[in-house]
Design an enzyme around this catalytic site. Structure first.
Site, PDB file in Angstrom:
ATOM      1  N   SER A  79       8.715 -19.477  -5.942  1.00  0.00           N
ATOM      2  CA  SER A  79       8.505 -19.638  -4.704  1.00  0.00           C
ATOM      3  C   SER A  79       8.855 -18.392  -3.815  1.00  0.00           C
ATOM      4  O   SER A  79       8.503 -17.390  -3.903  1.00  0.00           O
ATOM      5  CB  SER A  79       9.372 -20.904  -4.348  1.00  0.00           C
ATOM      6  OG  SER A  79       8.910 -21.569  -2.781  1.00  0.00           O
ATOM      7  N   ASP A 207       0.496 -28.375  -6.877  1.00  0.00           N
ATOM      8  CA  ASP A 207       1.464 -27.971  -6.237  1.00  0.00           C
ATOM      9  C   ASP A 207       0.868 -28.431  -4.543  1.00  0.00           C
ATOM     10  O   ASP A 207      -0.019 -27.833  -4.066  1.00  0.00           O
ATOM     11  CB  ASP A 207       1.533 -26.595  -5.837  1.00  0.00           C
ATOM     12  CG  ASP A 207       2.742 -25.917  -5.274  1.00  0.00           C
ATOM     13  OD1 ASP A 207       3.240 -26.732  -4.365  1.00  0.00           O
ATOM     14  OD2 ASP A 207       3.347 -24.703  -5.584  1.00  0.00           O
ATOM     15  N   HIS A 235       5.284 -28.264  -7.077  1.00  0.00           N
ATOM     16  CA  HIS A 235       5.571 -27.052  -6.930  1.00  0.00           C
ATOM     17  C   HIS A 235       7.077 -26.644  -7.528  1.00  0.00           C
ATOM     18  O   HIS A 235       7.431 -25.662  -7.535  1.00  0.00           O
ATOM     19  CB  HIS A 235       6.125 -27.006  -5.016  1.00  0.00           C
ATOM     20  CG  HIS A 235       6.681 -25.509  -4.688  1.00  0.00           C
ATOM     21  ND1 HIS A 235       5.779 -24.784  -4.513  1.00  0.00           N
ATOM     22  CD2 HIS A 235       7.618 -25.345  -4.204  1.00  0.00           C
ATOM     23  CE1 HIS A 235       6.483 -23.684  -3.932  1.00  0.00           C
ATOM     24  NE2 HIS A 235       7.618 -23.804  -3.966  1.00  0.00           N
TER      25      HIS A 235
END
Length: 257
Positions: A79, A207, A235
């Site tokens: 991320s 996600d 995610h």
């Protein structure tokens, strides 16, 4: 052959989010270092102490610096951790065998490092903000932005993850710096450093935090050596699909180290 992995968490999270993946990689015979970025996890700094991207990445930079000149690592970033990881790759290219971006913001070598994050923030509608909270700190001359993931936004990231991991996240997430150009500067990462390293991107197919379309755009914006996918991962693949993520990381190390 034993490999060295360094795992970097995403925004508001900490090294704790790798608690499932770390023992899986170690059980396969590898060394694993997990890093708390500044003001993350159990790192006791506050977000106000982070004035530059280098400040945020400092614990990761210290880890890479501590390795010997012959040590080459598999650097894995999740991320928002992709941006400090890219900076580290730019600063220590000789210590990185391959950089792996897991449903991650991944800079290019043309725009400032913050470009991929700022573009994402600009693309989100008011409804999609939910309880994502932005704050401000810094000075009038250099205003900086912080971000915090509220429970509703967090739930969107953990849709397929066990409820226990979602509850753990609610307890442990902290305020993090938003990686704007004021924090990261306007100079792009270099072709000789970051641009010279093998990069692999792992797309997470379910996600809802960083959509598949946006992940694909990130890859188009800065093409990589290889794209892998974990179809049923949200995610947080380290929680929703830890074995599949570990499998991909082992394959990547076999190929690129």
């Amino acid at each position: 052959m034993m490999k060295q992995y360094v795992l970097v968490h995403g925004g508001c999270h900490g090294a704790w989010c790798w608690y499932k993946v770390k023992p899986l990689l170690e059980h396969s015979g590898h060394r694993v270092t997990v890093v708390d970025l500044t003001a993350s996890g159990v790192n006791m700094s506050s977000v106000e102490e982070i004035q530059t991207l280098e400040d945020y990445a400092k614990p990761l930079l210290d880890v890479l610096e501590s390795f010997g000149s012959d040590d080459r690592v598999v650097l894995v970033a999740h991320s928002l951790g992709g941006i400090p990881a890219a900076l580290a790759t730019d600063m220590f290219p000789s210590k990185i065998s391959v950089a792996v971006f897991v449903t991650s913001f991944m800079p290019d070598t043309t725009n400032p490092p913050s470009y991929v994050f700022e573009k994402f923030i600009g693309s989100i509608s008011q409804e999609e903000w939910m309880d994502l909270e932005f704050g401000s700190y810094g000075t009038n001359d250099n205003p900086l932005m912080s971000v915090f993931l509220g429970p509703k936004y967090l739930k969107n990231m953990y849709l397929l993850s066990p409820i226990q991991d979602f509850e753990l996240a609610i307890m442990l997430v902290r305020v993090a710096p938003a990686i704007t150009s004021n924090l990261a500067g306007t100079k792009s990462l270099t072709e000789q450093g970051y641009g010279s390293i093998n990069r692999v991107y792992i797309v997470c197919g379910e996600d809802k935090g960083l959509t598949v379309d946006y992940q694909r755009w990130i890859i188009e914006n800065s093409p990589v050596e290889e794209v892998m996918e974990i179809k049923d991962a949200d995610h947080m693949p380290m929680f929703s699909k830890p074995h599949e993520l570990c499998d991909r990381l082992l394959k990547i190390a076999d190929k690129y180290v």
